[in-house]
Design a protein around this motif. Structure first.
Motif, PDB file in Angstrom:
ATOM      1  N   ARG A  72      -8.601 -68.266  -3.390  1.00  0.00           N
ATOM      2  CA  ARG A  72      -8.802 -69.506  -4.268  1.00  0.00           C
ATOM      3  C   ARG A  72      -8.204 -69.107  -5.581  1.00  0.00           C
ATOM      4  NH1 ARG A  72     -14.345 -72.644  -4.850  1.00  0.00           N
ATOM      5  NH2 ARG A  72     -13.018 -73.553  -6.339  1.00  0.00           N
ATOM      6  N   VAL A  73      -7.586 -70.238  -6.175  1.00  0.00           N
ATOM      7  CA  VAL A  73      -7.142 -70.036  -7.398  1.00  0.00           C
ATOM      8  C   VAL A  73      -7.352 -71.197  -8.249  1.00  0.00           C
ATOM      9  CG1 VAL A  73      -4.989 -69.674  -8.879  1.00  0.00           C
ATOM     10  CG2 VAL A  73      -5.320 -68.407  -6.817  1.00  0.00           C
ATOM     11  N   ASP A  74      -7.941 -71.108  -9.553  1.00  0.00           N
ATOM     12  CA  ASP A  74      -8.363 -72.249 -10.255  1.00  0.00           C
ATOM     13  C   ASP A  74      -7.322 -72.261 -11.407  1.00  0.00           C
ATOM     14  OD1 ASP A  74     -10.397 -73.370  -8.981  1.00  0.00           O
ATOM     15  OD2 ASP A  74     -11.846 -72.647 -10.187  1.00  0.00           O
ATOM     16  N   LEU A  75      -6.326 -73.358 -11.550  1.00  0.00           N
ATOM     17  CA  LEU A  75      -5.473 -73.493 -12.533  1.00  0.00           C
ATOM     18  C   LEU A  75      -5.829 -74.378 -13.661  1.00  0.00           C
ATOM     19  CD1 LEU A  75      -2.165 -73.300 -10.698  1.00  0.00           C
ATOM     20  CD2 LEU A  75      -3.015 -71.333 -12.088  1.00  0.00           C
ATOM     21  N   VAL A  76      -5.953 -74.128 -14.871  1.00  0.00           N
ATOM     22  CA  VAL A  76      -6.281 -75.037 -16.036  1.00  0.00           C
ATOM     23  C   VAL A  76      -4.970 -75.113 -16.962  1.00  0.00           C
ATOM     24  CG1 VAL A  76      -8.065 -75.966 -17.547  1.00  0.00           C
ATOM     25  CG2 VAL A  76      -8.542 -74.729 -15.574  1.00  0.00           C
ATOM     26  N   VAL A  77      -4.688 -76.348 -17.268  1.00  0.00           N
ATOM     27  CA  VAL A  77      -3.702 -76.374 -18.563  1.00  0.00           C
ATOM     28  C   VAL A  77      -4.619 -77.036 -19.510  1.00  0.00           C
ATOM     29  CG1 VAL A  77      -1.656 -77.656 -18.999  1.00  0.00           C
ATOM     30  CG2 VAL A  77      -1.832 -76.671 -16.744  1.00  0.00           C
ATOM     31  N   SER A  78      -4.216 -76.627 -20.659  1.00  0.00           N
ATOM     32  CA  SER A  78      -4.843 -76.865 -22.153  1.00  0.00           C
ATOM     33  C   SER A  78      -3.877 -77.060 -23.131  1.00  0.00           C
ATOM     34  CB  SER A  78      -5.952 -75.785 -22.339  1.00  0.00           C
ATOM     35  OG  SER A  78      -6.220 -76.008 -23.687  1.00  0.00           O
ATOM     36  N   PRO A  79      -3.906 -78.272 -23.804  1.00  0.00           N
ATOM     37  CA  PRO A  79      -3.090 -78.359 -25.172  1.00  0.00           C
ATOM     38  C   PRO A  79      -3.485 -77.162 -26.078  1.00  0.00           C
ATOM     39  CG  PRO A  79      -4.590 -80.324 -24.964  1.00  0.00           C
ATOM     40  CD  PRO A  79      -4.802 -79.281 -23.632  1.00  0.00           C
ATOM     41  N   ILE A  80      -2.601 -76.698 -26.748  1.00  0.00           N
ATOM     42  CA  ILE A  80      -3.033 -75.643 -27.731  1.00  0.00           C
ATOM     43  C   ILE A  80      -4.137 -75.827 -28.712  1.00  0.00           C
ATOM     44  CG2 ILE A  80      -1.263 -76.005 -29.661  1.00  0.00           C
ATOM     45  CD1 ILE A  80      -2.082 -72.682 -28.589  1.00  0.00           C
ATOM     46  N   SER A  81      -4.159 -77.223 -29.110  1.00  0.00           N
ATOM     47  CA  SER A  81      -5.295 -77.509 -30.017  1.00  0.00           C
ATOM     48  C   SER A  81      -6.665 -77.427 -29.254  1.00  0.00           C
ATOM     49  CB  SER A  81      -5.042 -79.150 -30.653  1.00  0.00           C
ATOM     50  OG  SER A  81      -5.119 -79.864 -29.327  1.00  0.00           O
ATOM     51  N   GLN A  82      -6.797 -77.447 -27.976  1.00  0.00           N
ATOM     52  CA  GLN A  82      -8.065 -77.290 -27.607  1.00  0.00           C
ATOM     53  C   GLN A  82      -8.062 -75.996 -26.701  1.00  0.00           C
ATOM     54  OE1 GLN A  82      -8.334 -80.203 -24.335  1.00  0.00           O
ATOM     55  NE2 GLN A  82      -7.645 -82.193 -25.862  1.00  0.00           N
ATOM     56  N   PHE A  83      -7.312 -75.018 -26.977  1.00  0.00           N
ATOM     57  CA  PHE A  83      -7.172 -73.914 -26.122  1.00  0.00           C
ATOM     58  C   PHE A  83      -8.319 -73.041 -26.561  1.00  0.00           C
ATOM     59  CE2 PHE A  83      -5.968 -69.291 -25.611  1.00  0.00           C
ATOM     60  CZ  PHE A  83      -5.811 -69.179 -24.495  1.00  0.00           C
ATOM     61  N   ALA A  84      -8.732 -72.757 -27.536  1.00  0.00           N
ATOM     62  CA  ALA A  84     -10.116 -71.797 -27.700  1.00  0.00           C
ATOM     63  C   ALA A  84     -11.062 -72.324 -27.110  1.00  0.00           C
ATOM     64  CB  ALA A  84     -10.389 -71.787 -29.338  1.00  0.00           C
ATOM     65  N   PHE A  85     -11.351 -73.671 -27.208  1.00  0.00           N
ATOM     66  CA  PHE A  85     -12.412 -74.457 -26.395  1.00  0.00           C
ATOM     67  C   PHE A  85     -12.378 -74.295 -24.881  1.00  0.00           C
ATOM     68  CE2 PHE A  85     -12.108 -76.708 -30.342  1.00  0.00           C
ATOM     69  CZ  PHE A  85     -13.382 -76.566 -30.882  1.00  0.00           C
ATOM     70  N   ALA A  86     -11.057 -74.177 -24.504  1.00  0.00           N
ATOM     71  CA  ALA A  86     -10.822 -73.938 -22.853  1.00  0.00           C
ATOM     72  C   ALA A  86     -11.221 -72.736 -22.544  1.00  0.00           C
ATOM     73  CB  ALA A  86      -9.562 -74.649 -22.555  1.00  0.00           C
ATOM     74  N   LEU A  87     -10.687 -71.708 -23.576  1.00  0.00           N
ATOM     75  CA  LEU A  87     -10.786 -70.485 -23.161  1.00  0.00           C
ATOM     76  C   LEU A  87     -12.345 -70.008 -23.022  1.00  0.00           C
ATOM     77  CD1 LEU A  87      -9.374 -67.351 -22.890  1.00  0.00           C
ATOM     78  CD2 LEU A  87      -9.577 -67.220 -25.242  1.00  0.00           C
ATOM     79  N   LEU A  88     -13.241 -70.292 -24.010  1.00  0.00           N
ATOM     80  CA  LEU A  88     -14.513 -70.094 -24.037  1.00  0.00           C
ATOM     81  C   LEU A  88     -15.210 -70.863 -22.822  1.00  0.00           C
ATOM     82  CD1 LEU A  88     -17.044 -69.153 -25.420  1.00  0.00           C
ATOM     83  CD2 LEU A  88     -17.187 -71.331 -27.077  1.00  0.00           C
ATOM     84  N   GLY A  89     -14.567 -72.143 -22.648  1.00  0.00           N
ATOM     85  CA  GLY A  89     -15.530 -72.857 -21.579  1.00  0.00           C
ATOM     86  C   GLY A  89     -15.315 -72.244 -19.963  1.00  0.00           C
ATOM     87  N   SER A 102     -15.349 -77.974 -22.630  1.00  0.00           N
ATOM     88  CA  SER A 102     -14.164 -76.963 -22.585  1.00  0.00           C
ATOM     89  C   SER A 102     -13.009 -77.555 -23.372  1.00  0.00           C
ATOM     90  CB  SER A 102     -13.927 -76.525 -21.354  1.00  0.00           C
ATOM     91  OG  SER A 102     -13.989 -77.435 -20.392  1.00  0.00           O
ATOM     92  N   HIS A 103     -13.293 -78.861 -24.223  1.00  0.00           N
ATOM     93  CA  HIS A 103     -11.876 -79.462 -24.807  1.00  0.00           C
ATOM     94  C   HIS A 103     -12.193 -79.389 -26.358  1.00  0.00           C
ATOM     95  CE1 HIS A 103     -10.514 -81.310 -21.213  1.00  0.00           C
ATOM     96  NE2 HIS A 103     -11.811 -81.514 -21.024  1.00  0.00           N
ATOM     97  N   ALA A 104     -13.567 -79.493 -26.946  1.00  0.00           N
ATOM     98  CA  ALA A 104     -13.837 -79.846 -28.354  1.00  0.00           C
ATOM     99  C   ALA A 104     -15.395 -79.570 -28.569  1.00  0.00           C
ATOM    100  CB  ALA A 104     -13.483 -81.190 -28.551  1.00  0.00           C
ATOM    101  N   LEU A 105     -15.454 -79.638 -29.905  1.00  0.00           N
ATOM    102  CA  LEU A 105     -16.788 -79.299 -30.485  1.00  0.00           C
ATOM    103  C   LEU A 105     -16.947 -80.758 -31.391  1.00  0.00           C
ATOM    104  CD1 LEU A 105     -19.613 -77.721 -30.960  1.00  0.00           C
ATOM    105  CD2 LEU A 105     -18.230 -76.546 -32.756  1.00  0.00           C
ATOM    106  N   TYR A 106     -18.042 -81.369 -31.263  1.00  0.00           N
ATOM    107  CA  TYR A 106     -18.103 -82.689 -32.007  1.00  0.00           C
ATOM    108  C   TYR A 106     -19.550 -82.355 -32.762  1.00  0.00           C
ATOM    109  CZ  TYR A 106     -18.601 -87.689 -33.106  1.00  0.00           C
ATOM    110  OH  TYR A 106     -18.579 -88.805 -33.494  1.00  0.00           O
ATOM    111  N   ASP A 107     -19.357 -82.812 -34.231  1.00  0.00           N
ATOM    112  CA  ASP A 107     -20.445 -82.848 -34.987  1.00  0.00           C
ATOM    113  C   ASP A 107     -21.268 -84.028 -34.900  1.00  0.00           C
ATOM    114  OD1 ASP A 107     -22.523 -83.048 -37.230  1.00  0.00           O
ATOM    115  OD2 ASP A 107     -21.475 -81.172 -37.855  1.00  0.00           O
ATOM    116  N   ASN A 108     -22.552 -84.432 -34.369  1.00  0.00           N
ATOM    117  CA  ASN A 108     -23.136 -85.602 -34.117  1.00  0.00           C
ATOM    118  C   ASN A 108     -23.504 -86.216 -35.284  1.00  0.00           C
ATOM    119  OD1 ASN A 108     -22.809 -85.268 -31.209  1.00  0.00           O
ATOM    120  ND2 ASN A 108     -24.638 -84.040 -31.026  1.00  0.00           N
ATOM    121  N   LYS A 109     -23.980 -85.409 -36.253  1.00  0.00           N
ATOM    122  CA  LYS A 109     -24.404 -86.091 -37.546  1.00  0.00           C
ATOM    123  C   LYS A 109     -23.321 -86.617 -38.465  1.00  0.00           C
ATOM    124  CE  LYS A 109     -26.674 -82.144 -37.890  1.00  0.00           C
ATOM    125  NZ  LYS A 109     -27.058 -81.003 -38.306  1.00  0.00           N
TER     126      LYS A 109
END
Ligand code: GTP
Ligand code: MN
Ligand code: MN
Length: 352
Positions: free
Chosen positions: A274-291, A316-323
């Protein structure tokens, strides 16, 4: 045996994402038992109970030595009455009757076998069990309609069940890496999941792909897939042979594919992985890597911390500040931990 009065209780922070947890586990007997109960709960669609057992196991994994006395656990977070009973049973009797009877139960065994088929979740398995299907032979004989993934999963059941080694993961990285390079020379590929956390085996191989120029990652996945289908087919590469991409599943939102390929190892045996492949835009890369690095519980705890302690939403795409009502940018994992007010935990210490 120590008196309770001589025992110093362990102490750990409440969230798994605040703890450093390597693969070294001093309490494997206890955590295996709790993980089995977690698995049973998850397979029975009791996710709340499953998480409770997973959290309890994660606390024990983070302890610096083996638990020998219940009083060492005083004040530890995430240890509910049920988990404590199981631990007490094992410390006193060597085993937990609940764990043993779960392990032996026909329902648990059937759920494990059936959900071990790629593409089969607990709902499908449960329906089959109610129709009297408990094993692979009964499934084959039943004439159930299987989708493409499930057909492949059934056909390659033994292969997919067998753990993937680090050597195999690296070999597959070589092949997928060459494929990525030929469809998009500047694109980058990273091994994520358990292997990035230092595990030597895994149930699959997880890759994250990105491109240094925002937007250039668009369309990469379909190109990659047709390259793999057309060029990798029956292409001999040293001892490694990828013969066929047997199926592809796309989750449009995540731009994610799971695919399965045959490899010929030195044994000259074919096997499916089994291979999981995920493509992420560079702007979201850190979130995808962490996720996508995991562990699953570490990720869940990061999101719980973000929501409950910081009023933020992490994915795994973003961090949103709710306040403040705005997205927070980050270009590295370190930055994300900093935004969350957490000490940075490197991948090999995220094995909660
Ligand atoms: P092994 O594969 O058994 O070695 O363990 P692993 O830790 O690599 O687990 P797995 O491959 O299942 O998952 C790796 C990481 O991907 C974990 O952090 C999961 O939370 C994450 N993950 C798995 N599926 C999804 C998904 O559908 N969406 C997102 N965003 N993350 C996922
Ligand atoms: Mn994995
Ligand atoms: Mn995976």
């Amino acid at each position: 045996l120590m008196n309770d009065s001589e025992v110093t209780p362990f102490s750990v922070p409440g969230y798994a994402c605040q703890r450093r947890c390597t693969l070294e586990n001093h309490n494997a007997v206890l955590t295996d038992a709790l993980s089995l109960l977690a698995e049973n709960a998850e397979l029975s669609d009791e996710d709340g109970r499953g998480v409770a057992f997973r959290r309890a196991a994660a606390v024990l994994k983070a302890l610096p030595s083996a638990v020998t006395n219940m009083s060492q656990l005083t004040g530890l977070p995430c240890l509910g009455g049920h988990s404590l009973r199981v631990i007490k049973d094992i410390l006193e009797n060597g085993t937990s009757s609940e764990v043993e009877s779960t392990k032996e139960s026909e329902r648990f065994k059937a759920l494990k076998v059936l959900t071990g088929i790629f593409g089969v979740g607990s709902k499908t398995a449960d329906r089959w069990i109610r129709e009297g299907i408990h094993n692979l032979q009964q499934l084959r004989d039943s004439g159930q309609t299987l989708n493409r993934a499930q057909q492949a999963g059934l056909e390659h059941y033994d292969d997919i069940k067998q753990p993937v080694s680090l050597a195999e993961a690296e070999a597959i990285r070589g092949i997928v890496g060459r494929a990525v390079a030929s469809v998009s020379p500047e694109a980058q590929i990273v091994l994520t999941g358990g292997f990035r956390r230092g595990k030597l085996t895994g149930h699959d191989v997880d890759f994250l792909i990105t491109h240094p120029e925002e937007g250039s990652e668009v369309g990469l996945m379909p190109k990659l897939v047709s390259w793999l289908e057309s060029r990798v087919s029956c292409h001999l590469q040293n001892v490694l042979l990828i013969c066929d991409v047997i199926f592809l599943l796309m989750f449009a939102l995540f731009c994610r594919f799971s695919l399965c390929c045959f490899i010929d190892k030195q044994t000259r045996r074919w096997r499916a992985v089994r291979v999981d492949l995920v493509v992420s835009p560079i702007s979201q890369f850190a979130f995808a890597l962490l996720g996508w690095t995991g562990s699953k519980l570490f990720e869940r705890e990061l999101r719980r911390w973000a929501g409950h302690e910081k009023g933020m939403s992490l994915s795994s795409h973003a961090l949103y500040d709710n306040k403040q009502g705005r997205y927070i940018r980050a270009s590295s994992e370190e930055e994300i931990f900093a935004h969350l007010g957490l000490e940075f935990i490197p991948p090999n210490e995220r094995n909660a």
